[in-house]
Design a protein around this motif. Structure first.
Motif, mmCIF file in Angstrom:
data_model
loop_
_atom_site.group_PDB
_atom_site.id
_atom_site.type_symbol
_atom_site.label_atom_id
_atom_site.label_comp_id
_atom_site.label_asym_id
_atom_site.label_seq_id
_atom_site.Cartn_x
_atom_site.Cartn_y
_atom_site.Cartn_z
ATOM 1 N N LEU A 178 0.845 -1.194 0.000
ATOM 2 C CA LEU A 178 0.000 0.000 0.000
ATOM 3 C C LEU A 178 0.872 1.233 0.000
ATOM 4 C CD1 LEU A 178 -2.775 1.421 0.380
ATOM 5 C CD2 LEU A 178 -2.438 1.148 2.848
ATOM 6 N N THR A 179 0.596 2.177 -0.905
ATOM 7 C CA THR A 179 1.378 3.403 -0.962
ATOM 8 C C THR A 179 0.512 4.549 -1.464
ATOM 9 O OG1 THR A 179 3.522 4.311 -1.672
ATOM 10 C CG2 THR A 179 2.232 3.152 -3.341
ATOM 11 N N GLY A 180 1.106 5.729 -1.552
ATOM 12 C CA GLY A 180 0.420 6.901 -2.078
ATOM 13 C C GLY A 180 1.087 7.381 -3.347
ATOM 14 N N ALA A 181 0.308 7.912 -4.279
ATOM 15 C CA ALA A 181 0.850 8.404 -5.537
ATOM 16 C C ALA A 181 1.674 9.670 -5.305
ATOM 17 C CB ALA A 181 -0.276 8.685 -6.521
ATOM 18 N N GLY A 182 2.763 9.804 -6.068
ATOM 19 C CA GLY A 182 3.610 10.979 -5.957
ATOM 20 C C GLY A 182 4.564 10.879 -4.785
ATOM 21 N N GLU A 183 5.308 11.939 -4.574
ATOM 22 C CA GLU A 183 6.305 11.951 -3.502
ATOM 23 C C GLU A 183 5.905 12.830 -2.318
ATOM 24 O OE1 GLU A 183 8.718 9.834 -3.666
ATOM 25 O OE2 GLU A 183 7.978 9.262 -5.648
ATOM 26 N N ARG A 184 4.817 13.583 -2.473
ATOM 27 C CA ARG A 184 4.429 14.534 -1.442
ATOM 28 C C ARG A 184 3.847 13.860 -0.213
ATOM 29 N NH1 ARG A 184 -0.660 18.595 -2.386
ATOM 30 N NH2 ARG A 184 -0.802 19.496 -0.283
ATOM 31 N N ALA A 185 3.030 12.834 -0.428
ATOM 32 C CA ALA A 185 2.315 12.253 0.708
ATOM 33 C C ALA A 185 1.972 10.798 0.477
ATOM 34 C CB ALA A 185 1.036 13.043 0.984
ATOM 35 N N PHE A 186 2.043 10.031 1.541
ATOM 36 C CA PHE A 186 1.418 8.709 1.592
ATOM 37 C C PHE A 186 -0.083 8.955 1.618
ATOM 38 C CE2 PHE A 186 -0.316 5.305 4.369
ATOM 39 C CZ PHE A 186 0.032 4.194 3.604
ATOM 40 N N SER A 187 -0.542 9.693 2.610
ATOM 41 C CA SER A 187 -1.907 10.214 2.643
ATOM 42 C C SER A 187 -2.003 11.269 3.734
ATOM 43 C CB SER A 187 -2.933 9.114 2.916
ATOM 44 O OG SER A 187 -4.233 9.685 3.096
ATOM 45 N N ALA A 188 -2.667 12.362 3.412
ATOM 46 C CA ALA A 188 -2.900 13.422 4.390
ATOM 47 C C ALA A 188 -4.083 13.111 5.293
ATOM 48 C CB ALA A 188 -3.131 14.752 3.677
ATOM 49 N N GLY A 189 -4.711 11.949 5.089
ATOM 50 C CA GLY A 189 -5.826 11.561 5.943
ATOM 51 C C GLY A 189 -7.171 11.939 5.347
ATOM 52 N N GLN A 190 -8.116 12.239 6.197
ATOM 53 C CA GLN A 190 -9.471 12.557 5.747
ATOM 54 C C GLN A 190 -9.474 13.799 4.872
ATOM 55 O OE1 GLN A 190 -12.291 13.145 8.937
ATOM 56 N NE2 GLN A 190 -14.046 13.050 7.573
ATOM 57 N N VAL A 201 5.786 4.096 2.676
ATOM 58 C CA VAL A 201 5.449 5.476 3.060
ATOM 59 C C VAL A 201 6.449 6.441 2.424
ATOM 60 C CG1 VAL A 201 5.058 7.063 4.963
ATOM 61 C CG2 VAL A 201 4.426 4.662 5.205
ATOM 62 N N ASN A 202 5.926 7.284 1.577
ATOM 63 C CA ASN A 202 6.730 8.137 0.715
ATOM 64 C C ASN A 202 6.351 9.608 0.888
ATOM 65 O OD1 ASN A 202 4.205 7.214 -0.235
ATOM 66 N ND2 ASN A 202 4.593 8.060 -2.243
ATOM 67 N N GLY A 203 6.390 10.095 2.104
ATOM 68 C CA GLY A 203 6.019 11.490 2.332
ATOM 69 C C GLY A 203 5.218 11.603 3.610
ATOM 70 N N ALA A 204 4.268 12.526 3.633
ATOM 71 C CA ALA A 204 3.479 12.763 4.843
ATOM 72 C C ALA A 204 2.435 11.676 5.039
ATOM 73 C CB ALA A 204 2.795 14.127 4.753
ATOM 74 N N ALA A 205 2.392 11.137 6.242
ATOM 75 C CA ALA A 205 1.330 10.217 6.656
ATOM 76 C C ALA A 205 0.673 10.869 7.860
ATOM 77 C CB ALA A 205 1.902 8.837 7.000
ATOM 78 N N GLY A 227 -5.627 10.193 9.232
ATOM 79 C CA GLY A 227 -6.030 8.882 8.759
ATOM 80 C C GLY A 227 -4.971 8.178 7.938
ATOM 81 N N GLY A 228 -4.058 8.930 7.338
ATOM 82 C CA GLY A 228 -2.958 8.304 6.611
ATOM 83 C C GLY A 228 -2.020 7.565 7.548
ATOM 84 N N PHE A 229 -1.734 8.172 8.699
ATOM 85 C CA PHE A 229 -0.909 7.508 9.710
ATOM 86 C C PHE A 229 -1.661 6.305 10.280
ATOM 87 C CE2 PHE A 229 1.794 8.399 13.800
ATOM 88 C CZ PHE A 229 2.503 7.239 13.567
ATOM 89 N N GLU A 230 -2.959 6.467 10.507
ATOM 90 C CA GLU A 230 -3.758 5.359 11.029
ATOM 91 C C GLU A 230 -3.766 4.187 10.054
ATOM 92 O OE1 GLU A 230 -7.237 7.121 13.745
ATOM 93 O OE2 GLU A 230 -7.182 8.020 11.756
ATOM 94 N N LEU A 231 -3.825 4.488 8.771
ATOM 95 C CA LEU A 231 -3.788 3.445 7.748
ATOM 96 C C LEU A 231 -2.457 2.699 7.808
ATOM 97 C CD1 LEU A 231 -5.774 2.526 5.541
ATOM 98 C CD2 LEU A 231 -4.589 4.055 3.953
ATOM 99 N N ALA A 232 -1.359 3.439 7.937
ATOM 100 C CA ALA A 232 -0.042 2.802 8.036
ATOM 101 C C ALA A 232 0.065 1.951 9.298
ATOM 102 C CB ALA A 232 1.054 3.868 8.011
#
Length: 269
Positions: free
Chosen positions: A57-69, A113-117, A120-125
């Motif tokens: 599981l990852t996030g597109a791009g280099e800026r963020a894994f996921s910023a959450g909600q 994880v490739n950026g900000a988690a 909810g992004g941190f919770e997902l990780a």
């Protein structure tokens, strides 16, 4: 829903590995209700497909894994009156059960994880089994700064996976932590330079796929279930995936392959 209709998530099957990418890079891969619905389809399919043994599981791009909600979506629902008060868990909401509540998922999930988690992004990780992070990654549960709560498991998982006082400090302040700090706390399995992230993930994938898939699932299920059991009770408990592993072809294949000095040919049955 079908894979062809996914607009927020990329879902690719490569051999025994499912690659799941949160695909809203222009919104820091923030999760809106549509993404949660798509992720539910993905996790259902991953769990049901016997040829899939591991997910990345990852996030597109280099800026963020996921910023959450997706807070813009949330604010719009608050304004139009369609937002209901919420607390822990996602029951009754789009995408339930979300990965953070798929407690019976025995197949392993690796977070790249490739950026900000954040949020909810941190919770997902935290709900994943292995986390490999770029040294540029940042982790935070910022919900309290917004009058919210880390209701997708952050309150529960962070205080279990990190020292309690340290975890509580992050939860009630919203302070971020670097990837190196997360590694020091045991929240992350490996931190590497961003340029080496894919190679590190590939190495973990190879090592996990080198193990018998039923043994991996048995380990994950038993470890999670026994974490809060007295040791004597854990030894006496019969775990479903361990029952399957114990009577599987792979339980015989491993010792045979060792004696015959060849790589094992896992069947996953």
């Amino acid at each position: 829903m079908e894979a062809a209709n996914l607009t927020r998530v990329r879902y690719e099957k490569r051999g025994h590995v499912a690659h799941v990418t949160l695909d809203r890079p222009d919104r820091a891969n923030a999760m809106d209700l549509r993404m949660h619905e798509e992720l539910a389809f993905v996790w259902d399919d991953f769990e049901a497909d016997d040829e899939l043994w591991l997910a990345v599981l990852t996030g597109a791009g280099e800026r963020a894994f996921s910023a959450g909600q997706d807070l813009k979506e949330l604010a719009a629902r608050i304004e139009d009156g369609s937002n209901a008060p919420s607390t822990f868990g996602s029951r009754g909401k789009p995408g339930w059960p979300r990965l953070t509540e798929r407690f019976e998922l025995a197949k392993p999930v690796l977070a790249r994880v490739n950026g900000a988690a954040f949020g909810g992004g941190f919770e997902l990780a935290l709900a994943c089994d292995v986390i490999v992070a770029a040294d540029t990654a940042t982790f935070a549960l910022t919900e309290a700064k917004l009058g919210l709560i880390a209701g997708a498991g952050g309150v529960f998982r962070l205080t279990r996976q990190a020292p309690y006082r340290v975890a509580l400090g992050h939860l009630i302040s919203g302070r971020p932590m670097t990837a190196d700090r997360a590694y020091q706390l045991g929240l992350v399995n490996e931190v590497v330079p961003a340029a080496d992230l894919d190679a590190a993930v590939d190495a973990w994938v190879a090592d996990i796929l080198g193990c018998a898939p039923l043994a991996v699932r048995a380990v994950k299920q038993a470890a999670a279930a026994a974490a809060t059991m007295p040791l004597q009770q854990a030894f006496a408990t019969r775990f479903p995936w361990e029952e399957r592993r114990m009577h599987s072809e792979d339980a015989d294949e491993g010792p045979r392959a060792f004696v015959e000095k060849r790589p094992p040919r896992w069947q996953g049955r």
